[in-house]
Enzyme design. Structure first.
Site, PDB file in Angstrom:
ATOM      1  N   ASP A   8       0.866  -1.181   0.000  1.00  0.00           N
ATOM      2  CA  ASP A   8       0.000   0.000   0.000  1.00  0.00           C
ATOM      3  C   ASP A   8       0.906   1.236   0.000  1.00  0.00           C
ATOM      4  O   ASP A   8       2.134   1.129  -0.149  1.00  0.00           O
ATOM      5  CB  ASP A   8      -1.021  -0.041   1.154  1.00  0.00           C
ATOM      6  CG  ASP A   8      -0.400   0.221   2.520  1.00  0.00           C
ATOM      7  OD1 ASP A   8       0.838   0.402   2.613  1.00  0.00           O
ATOM      8  OD2 ASP A   8      -1.156   0.252   3.502  1.00  0.00           O
ATOM      9  N   CYS A  65       3.178  -3.053   3.978  1.00  0.00           N
ATOM     10  CA  CYS A  65       2.385  -1.866   4.290  1.00  0.00           C
ATOM     11  C   CYS A  65       3.163  -1.075   5.338  1.00  0.00           C
ATOM     12  O   CYS A  65       4.374  -1.277   5.466  1.00  0.00           O
ATOM     13  CB  CYS A  65       0.948  -2.218   4.697  1.00  0.00           C
ATOM     14  SG  CYS A  65       0.762  -3.245   6.157  1.00  0.00           S
ATOM     15  N   THR A  67       3.053  -1.227   8.610  1.00  0.00           N
ATOM     16  CA  THR A  67       3.476  -2.118   9.691  1.00  0.00           C
ATOM     17  C   THR A  67       3.589  -3.579   9.274  1.00  0.00           C
ATOM     18  O   THR A  67       4.154  -4.383  10.022  1.00  0.00           O
ATOM     19  CB  THR A  67       2.443  -2.077  10.830  1.00  0.00           C
ATOM     20  OG1 THR A  67       1.168  -2.482  10.275  1.00  0.00           O
ATOM     21  CG2 THR A  67       2.310  -0.679  11.420  1.00  0.00           C
ATOM     22  N   GLY A  70      -1.789  -5.053   8.629  1.00  0.00           N
ATOM     23  CA  GLY A  70      -3.003  -5.133   7.811  1.00  0.00           C
ATOM     24  C   GLY A  70      -2.846  -6.155   6.697  1.00  0.00           C
ATOM     25  O   GLY A  70      -3.729  -6.990   6.463  1.00  0.00           O
ATOM     26  N   HIS A  98       9.056 -24.218   9.580  1.00  0.00           N
ATOM     27  CA  HIS A  98       8.015 -24.818  10.428  1.00  0.00           C
ATOM     28  C   HIS A  98       6.601 -24.656   9.876  1.00  0.00           C
ATOM     29  O   HIS A  98       5.789 -25.554  10.031  1.00  0.00           O
ATOM     30  CB  HIS A  98       8.054 -24.207  11.834  1.00  0.00           C
ATOM     31  CG  HIS A  98       9.248 -24.615  12.628  1.00  0.00           C
ATOM     32  ND1 HIS A  98       9.357 -24.411  13.977  1.00  0.00           N
ATOM     33  CD2 HIS A  98      10.417 -25.230  12.248  1.00  0.00           C
ATOM     34  CE1 HIS A  98      10.518 -24.880  14.413  1.00  0.00           C
ATOM     35  NE2 HIS A  98      11.189 -25.368  13.385  1.00  0.00           N
ATOM     36  N   HIS A 134       5.288 -30.879  11.773  1.00  0.00           N
ATOM     37  CA  HIS A 134       4.919 -29.610  11.123  1.00  0.00           C
ATOM     38  C   HIS A 134       3.860 -29.832  10.054  1.00  0.00           C
ATOM     39  O   HIS A 134       2.959 -29.014   9.889  1.00  0.00           O
ATOM     40  CB  HIS A 134       6.155 -28.918  10.559  1.00  0.00           C
ATOM     41  CG  HIS A 134       7.116 -28.491  11.620  1.00  0.00           C
ATOM     42  ND1 HIS A 134       6.727 -27.758  12.718  1.00  0.00           N
ATOM     43  CD2 HIS A 134       8.438 -28.744  11.780  1.00  0.00           C
ATOM     44  CE1 HIS A 134       7.772 -27.554  13.503  1.00  0.00           C
ATOM     45  NE2 HIS A 134       8.823 -28.139  12.966  1.00  0.00           N
TER      46      HIS A 134
HETATM   47  C1  RB5 Z   1      -1.629   3.023   6.391  1.00  0.00           C
HETATM   48  O1  RB5 Z   1      -1.582   4.258   7.012  1.00  0.00           O
HETATM   49  C2  RB5 Z   1      -1.360   1.914   7.404  1.00  0.00           C
HETATM   50  O2  RB5 Z   1      -2.461   1.795   8.259  1.00  0.00           O
HETATM   51  C3  RB5 Z   1      -1.098   0.607   6.687  1.00  0.00           C
HETATM   52  O3  RB5 Z   1      -0.032   0.777   5.835  1.00  0.00           O
HETATM   53  C4  RB5 Z   1      -0.759  -0.559   7.582  1.00  0.00           C
HETATM   54  O4  RB5 Z   1       0.258  -0.257   8.471  1.00  0.00           O
HETATM   55  C5  RB5 Z   1      -1.892  -1.212   8.229  1.00  0.00           C
HETATM   56  O5  RB5 Z   1      -1.778  -2.244   8.894  1.00  0.00           O
END
Ligand code: RB5
Length: 150
Positions: A8, A65, A67, A70, A98, A134
């Protein structure tokens, strides 16, 4: 080896760095976007990457993304996808050995390009262990995909 990649707006810069790494490694990739920092929904980029993996058009998927959270949540809702959310080399290696993970997710706001390179290489070059215990656990995941809570 062929890899489907997607991100994203929060992962677009790290995806550019990822493409350079894959080119250096002579690994073929298909880029499902996005291509700039305009705000988008990570869901819409996780889906085509996972679809390519499920349909065996790609060996692995890599999702980025902000983090990685998502992307990994969406990916793990898809039947046939086992997505490892990894920000360290050990986890990337273990999720292949695993869990026989077929998708890797991480966040541009969490790691830099240098660590990403090591994580990606650990993920794509580590084989599944094939150990019976596994396989049994993965089969239980597959059963869960068919029948929630069982
Ligand atoms: C976008 O701002 C952010 O929410 C997305 O990239 C991600 O980190 C969501 O889990």
């Amino acid at each position: 080896m062929k890899i489907a990649i997607g991100c994203d707006h929060g992962g677009v810069n790290l995806k550019t760095a990822l493409k350079k790494i894959l080119e250096k490694e002579n690994v073929e990739y298909v880029d499902f976007g996005c291509y700039n920092t305009d705000s988008v929904d990570y869901n819409d980029y996780a889906l085509p990457v996972c679809e390519a993996v499920v349909k065996k058009e790609a060996d692995f998927g890599i999702l980025i993304c902000g983090t990685g959270i998502g992307m990994s949540i969406v990916a793990n809702k898809i039947k046939g996808i086992r997505c490892g959310h990894c920000h360290d080399v050990f986890s990337a290696k273990m999720t292949r050995e695993h869990n026989d993970a077929n998708v890797l997710a991480f966040g541009e706001r969490v790691i830099g390009a240098g660590l990403m390179e090591e994580i990606v290489k650990a993920f794509i070059y580590t084989p599944f262990s094939g150990e019976e215990k596994h396989i049994r656990r993965i089969n239980k995941i597959k059963t869960l995909e068919e029948n929630n809570f069982r």
